[in-house]
Write an enzyme that holds these catalytic residues in place. Structure first.
Site, PDB file in Angstrom:
ATOM      1  CD  GLU A   9      -0.096   0.913   3.369  1.00 51.68           C
ATOM      2  OE1 GLU A   9      -0.200   2.032   2.841  1.00 51.68           O
ATOM      3  OE2 GLU A   9       0.224   0.736   4.559  1.00 51.68           O
ATOM      4  CE  LYS A 139      -2.543   2.402  10.486  1.00 49.78           C
ATOM      5  NZ  LYS A 139      -3.222   1.588   9.479  1.00 49.78           N
TER       6      LYS A 139
END
Length: 281
Positions: A9, A139
């Site tokens: 990404e 995350k």
């Protein structure tokens, strides 16, 4: 044997890290994939075109700022408007699958935030896309319990790589168990093949960072960063980069060093899984 491609990404390049660290890291990730014998494909939008693989000049331009961040809800408009953009996990998963790339490497996925109704598009993209994503868990700024529950509800196969516990991005372990584990890249590739045969969505292969920070210590920093964000009125798409920046400051740069380490480790593992999957094909 089919070629072994690994998608990377590019939101990391455009929004995840400061210049020139973002450029150095993006280039190092591609080199890590090549060193394992696979082919890296960093996905991004360049002047309204989807690019699978970037030139040195394109990487440099994206890294220096000014690019948009492409997720699923704005992807068509950005293409029509001829914009350049880094792709989030959600957009990268979608574009990688459309172009036949079966494996993606990233740092941490998005998920459920403590703030009500704030959930990442990554979750739905994983639910409906038959691809294997290597990450170091959600995350650290997220509600891990809620994120794991949502992944279960959406039917995303969460698989620990040599771990029984969900990694928490900067932390190699958390209090939350994962439903399955594998020991080798080939075993992970077999899980992806079986998942596709069953018509299911993504396999989320969670890879603990080799040297990380304690879960409890990071949790305290996240609490403090969230309090500061609330005081300053930070919310929406500005929240994640703000929190990650504050974690870097609170840890005196240690979270940045761990982030770079886990990104490289995930890229290497993704390459090994891609090679194993290509061998199955």
């Amino acid at each position: 044997m089919a070629e072994a491609w690994v998608a990377l990404e590019s939101a990391l390049l455009t929004h995840g890290l400061p210049y020139p660290l973002n450029l150095r890291t993006a280039m190092a990730l591609e080199e890590a994939v090549r060193a394992e014998g696979a082919i890296p494909k960093t996905i991004a939008l360049v002047q309204g075109e989807v690019r699978l693989g970037l030139s040195q000049e394109e990487m440099e331009a994206l890294a220096q700022g000014g690019a948009e961040k492409a997720s699923l809800w704005n992807l068509p408009a950005l293409l029509v408007q001829k914009k350049s953009a880094g792709t989030t996990v959600a957009a990268t998963v979608h574009l990688a699958h459309r172009h036949g790339i079966p494996v993606l490497a990233t740092g941490g996925i998005g998920g459920v935030h403590p703030e009500p109704f704030d959930e990442s598009a990554d979750l739905l993209a994983l639910a409906r896309t038959p691809i294997l994503v290597v990450s170091s868990g959600p995350k650290a700024i997220l509600d891990l319990r809620a994120t794991l529950e949502r992944l279960e509800t959406l039917g995303v196969s969460v698989v620990g790589y040599r771990t029984d516990r969900l990694p928490a991005f900067f932390s190699p372990s958390s209090p939350f168990p994962v439903p399955a584990r594998v020991e080798t890249p080939l075993e992970a590739a077999l899980v992806l093949r079986k998942s596709r045969e069953l018509g299911l969505g993504a396999v989320l292969l969670v890879n603990p960072v080799s040297q990380g920070l304690s879960y409890e210590e990071v949790a305290l920093w996240v609490e403090e960063a969230n309090r500061q964000a609330a005081r300053e009125g930070i919310f929406g798409k500005a929240l994640t980069p703000y929190l990650l920046r504050r974690l870097s400051e609170l840890s005196h740069g240690e979270t940045d060093r761990v982030n770079e380490r886990l990104l490289l480790e995930n890229a290497r593992l993704a390459a090994r899984v891609a090679l194993a999957f290509a061998g199955l094909e």
